[in-house]
Design a protein around this motif. Structure first.
Motif, PDB file in Angstrom:
ATOM      1  N   ILE A  18       0.747  28.509  56.205  1.00 19.41           N
ATOM      2  CA  ILE A  18      -0.338  27.811  55.531  1.00 19.41           C
ATOM      3  C   ILE A  18      -0.661  28.563  54.241  1.00 19.41           C
ATOM      4  O   ILE A  18      -0.283  29.730  54.086  1.00 19.41           O
TER       5      ILE A  18
ATOM      6  N   GLN B 258       0.110  32.662  50.506  1.00 16.56           N
ATOM      7  CA  GLN B 258       0.633  32.105  51.751  1.00 16.56           C
ATOM      8  C   GLN B 258       0.380  33.057  52.914  1.00 16.56           C
ATOM      9  O   GLN B 258       0.450  34.277  52.772  1.00 16.56           O
TER      10      GLN B 258
ATOM     11  N   ILE C   2      -7.243  22.194  57.808  1.00 20.10           N
ATOM     12  CA  ILE C   2      -5.848  22.207  57.359  1.00 20.10           C
ATOM     13  C   ILE C   2      -5.621  20.896  56.619  1.00 20.10           C
ATOM     14  O   ILE C   2      -5.631  19.817  57.221  1.00 20.10           O
TER      15      ILE C   2
ATOM     16  N   THR D 158      -3.583  18.541  53.300  1.00 23.43           N
ATOM     17  CA  THR D 158      -2.309  18.427  52.571  1.00 23.43           C
ATOM     18  C   THR D 158      -2.464  18.803  51.104  1.00 23.43           C
ATOM     19  O   THR D 158      -1.471  18.996  50.410  1.00 23.43           O
TER      20      THR D 158
ATOM     21  N   ASP E 287      -1.474  22.660  53.866  1.00 23.93           N
ATOM     22  CA  ASP E 287      -0.214  22.407  54.580  1.00 23.93           C
ATOM     23  C   ASP E 287       0.415  21.177  53.905  1.00 23.93           C
ATOM     24  O   ASP E 287       0.385  20.068  54.422  1.00 23.93           O
TER      25      ASP E 287
ATOM     26  N   LYS F  77       2.788  18.829  55.708  1.00 25.17           N
ATOM     27  CA  LYS F  77       2.380  18.564  57.096  1.00 25.17           C
ATOM     28  C   LYS F  77       3.316  19.206  58.123  1.00 25.17           C
ATOM     29  O   LYS F  77       3.457  18.703  59.231  1.00 25.17           O
ATOM     30  N   LYS F  78       3.928  20.321  57.748  1.00 28.90           N
ATOM     31  CA  LYS F  78       4.804  20.999  58.704  1.00 28.90           C
ATOM     32  C   LYS F  78       4.000  21.541  59.884  1.00 28.90           C
ATOM     33  O   LYS F  78       4.426  21.444  61.040  1.00 28.90           O
ATOM     34  N   VAL F  79       2.843  22.127  59.602  1.00 26.73           N
ATOM     35  CA  VAL F  79       2.004  22.658  60.668  1.00 26.73           C
ATOM     36  C   VAL F  79       1.393  21.515  61.475  1.00 26.73           C
ATOM     37  O   VAL F  79       1.346  21.559  62.708  1.00 26.73           O
TER      38      VAL F  79
END
Length: 579
Positions: free
Chosen positions: A455, A463, A513, A515, A529, A532-534
């Motif tokens: 994140i 990061q 979290i 985008t 994020d 949107k991987k997390v």
């Protein structure tokens, strides 16, 4: 006989499990803790060796602790398997397992060093020192306290310690377990293991020995594992099943350096290895034993953890790790009770009882996983079967990433789940989704470990990772709100404010979290994020927002829709017994 001052928690047993229990309680603000141990000092024999990824995540709650362990040990990223001619059967490496953690390795560190590090850290960071040379003598329990009689082995003086709770971490021969007459059910293992800590030099060292790789040799003469213990010294841990049988009188079976050399020559002649300068040599056999479900909490104010609750063969290196995870599960629940609800017995029953309900099945699974290899070793299996497994079955299975992933996640203890626990929330799901999940359980669900991932801090654009930036820093429940809208932030911040108005003030940390970076009207931390991987790790796809509620021990309490604030508030009220 003098009477000691009262303490919140007395921990009997100052090994790794007991010291980590004290650390966890202190991290949550419970520093009225005493730790006693009958030994003269920390461990003098390098028994335990492996600290797995899941345990490293829990240890990393304590700033600088994992780094100190790494300094004294070596990081092993995987294992190569070879036959007795030296031909490679296959290999498994943690970075290939998709475990969603920064710890894609194990820490190999002898227990002499790991206990020293834990002992120094406990004293320097939390001001708690293990009281060595102190015997547990007896105990009396009542509705509101535990009175323990201890004896100073140097002076002979006996003392009464009155504590609100007692945690028994005093090993497989637990005096506390015996005093409470808790059954320790199981069986004696007939397999004898050679367990050796020794220095090894090899003419083929550069080809076969690496400080970041373990080696398993499988041949007609038997199975043998070689794991590095230190960097650049040639110190190895050799573990080999033997054909010996435990003696009836349970007396030690001698082992010599010549015995070790013979095993190496017979099972791995391709190594051309020589052993020298032994650190520790023993033949080991074990009991596969465990307390029943009720034995994890034999009295409302007494808990058993680590080897006091379960003992097994050292297959997989799970023993010490299971102790760490026992007390990580217990400590946040016990501290919540002590900090906020000391006079509410309802919570003692509701929350503290889940320690046994969650950890006993883990112990059952541990006993099964460690007992099966020993059983197989002692069975008269035909040679053609073992040859087929070694030359065809295992190499074929190791070609499949899904098999290696399952194998490594289990080895690293990342797959442990409390899915059947009573302290989880239910999300909004249609009947079709519920049916599909019965057939194929989701990878992430209430009770499973919260995934880690990258994140970005929207304020500094630096990061980080969820564990480093959020979970390892928190001492409370964490709510991860996956959204890009200020309305959702307002609604969830309001719900958490409501919890703060209720006695006691239950700590819940809210993190957003998103985008893309945005500034919410509330003072809430926003993490980015972008792709949107997390969010996908938590089961929220491209078009979905959602909420993950995470326990202090980094397991999921619930996965909710963004409009389920009332369900979350009710969950926390029920958890603390608030009307």
């Amino acid at each position: 006989m003098s009477t000691s001052f009262n303490v919140d928690v007395l921990i009997v047993g100052g090994g790794p499990t007991g010291m980590f229990a004290a650390m966890e309680l202190a991290r949550y603000g419970i520093k009225s803790v005493r730790v006693i141990d009958s030994k003269e000092t920390t461990c003098t024999q390098p028994r335990g060796l492996v600290i797995h990824a899941r345990s490293l995540e829990l240890l990393s709650h304590h700033n600088g602790l994992t780094e100190a362990l790494f300094h004294h040990g070596t990081l092993v990223r995987g294992i190569k398997m070879r036959n007795e001619e030296g031909n490679e059967i296959g290999g498994v490496f943690f970075e290939d397992a998709n475990m969603n953690t920064k710890f894609s390795h194990i820490c190999a560190i002898a227990q002499t060093e790991s206990e020293m590090v834990l002992h120094q850290y406990l004293g320097s960071h939390y001001g708690i020192n293990v009281e060595f040379n102190t015997d547990f003598v007896s105990m009396e329990t009542s509705d509101d306290c535990v009175t323990t009689i201890v004896k100073d082995k140097v002076t002979g003086e006996t003392t009464a310690i009155t504590s609100r709770f007692l945690i028994a971490c005093d090993g497989g021969r637990s005096a506390v377990r015996h005093a409470l007459k808790v059954p320790f059910e199981g069986y004696a293992v007939t397999a004898v293991i050679m367990n050796i800590d020794i220095h090894v030099t090899s003419a083929s060292e550069e080809e076969y020995f690496h400080d970041d790789e373990g080696l398993i040799i499988m041949g007609d003469k038997g199975v043998m594992g070689i794991i590095p213990c230190e960097r650049n010294t040639g110190r190895k841990r050799i573990i080999a099943f033997t054909s010996l049988i435990p003696p009836a009188d349970n007396q030690p079976i001698p082992v010599t350096i010549e015995d070790v050399q013979k095993v190496l020559d017979e099972r791995a002649p391709f190594l051309k290895a020589k052993v020298h300068d032994p650190v520790w040599m023993t033949h080991f056999w074990s009991q596969q034993r465990k307390v029943p479900l009720s034995g994890y909490r034999p009295h409302p104010r007494v808990f058993l953890a680590g080897d006091a609750a379960h003992v097994h063969l050292p297959v997989g290196g799970w023993g010490m790790n299971t102790g760490f995870q026992d007390v990580a599960n217990l400590s946040w629940k016990l501290s919540l009770h002590l900090r906020h609800l000391p006079n509410r017995p309802l919570v003692t029953d509701l929350l503290l009882s889940t320690y046994a309900a969650e950890r006993s099945p883990v112990g059952d699974n541990l006993e099964a996983m460690t007992g099966r290899p020993a059983t197989l070793i002692t069975l008269p299996i035909p040679k053609f079967v073992t040859t087929a497994v070694r030359t065809a079955v295992l190499p074929t299975l190791l070609r499949f990433p899904i098999f290696k992933g399952l194998m490594l996640n289990n080895l690293a203890m990342m797959g442990i789940s409390y899915a059947k626990s009573d302290i989880h929330m239910k999300g909004q799901k249609g009947w079709a989704i519920e049916f599909l999940e019965m057939v194929m359980p989701p990878a992430v669900a209430p009770g499973s470990r919260a995934p880690d991932g990258d994140i970005t801090d929207e304020a500094t654009e630096t990061q980080s990772r969820i564990y480093d930036a959020i979970l390892s820093q928190s001492r409370s429940f964490v709510v991860l709100l996956f959204t890009d809208t200020n309305e959702d932030v307002e609604a969830w911040a309001g719900a958490i404010d409501e919890l703060k108005t209720m006695p006691p003030n239950l700590g819940v940390d809210l993190h957003v979290i998103a985008t893309k970076a945005f500034t919410p009207s509330r003072s809430v931390k926003v993490w980015v994020d972008t792709y949107k991987k997390v969010a996908k790790l938590y089961g929220y796809g491209e078009s979905r927002s959602g909420v993950a509620v995470i326990r202090p021990d980094q397991y999921l309490s619930g996965l909710l829709a963004v409009n389920q604030q009332r369900e979350a508030v009710k969950y926390f009220k029920d958890l603390i017994g608030c009307e």
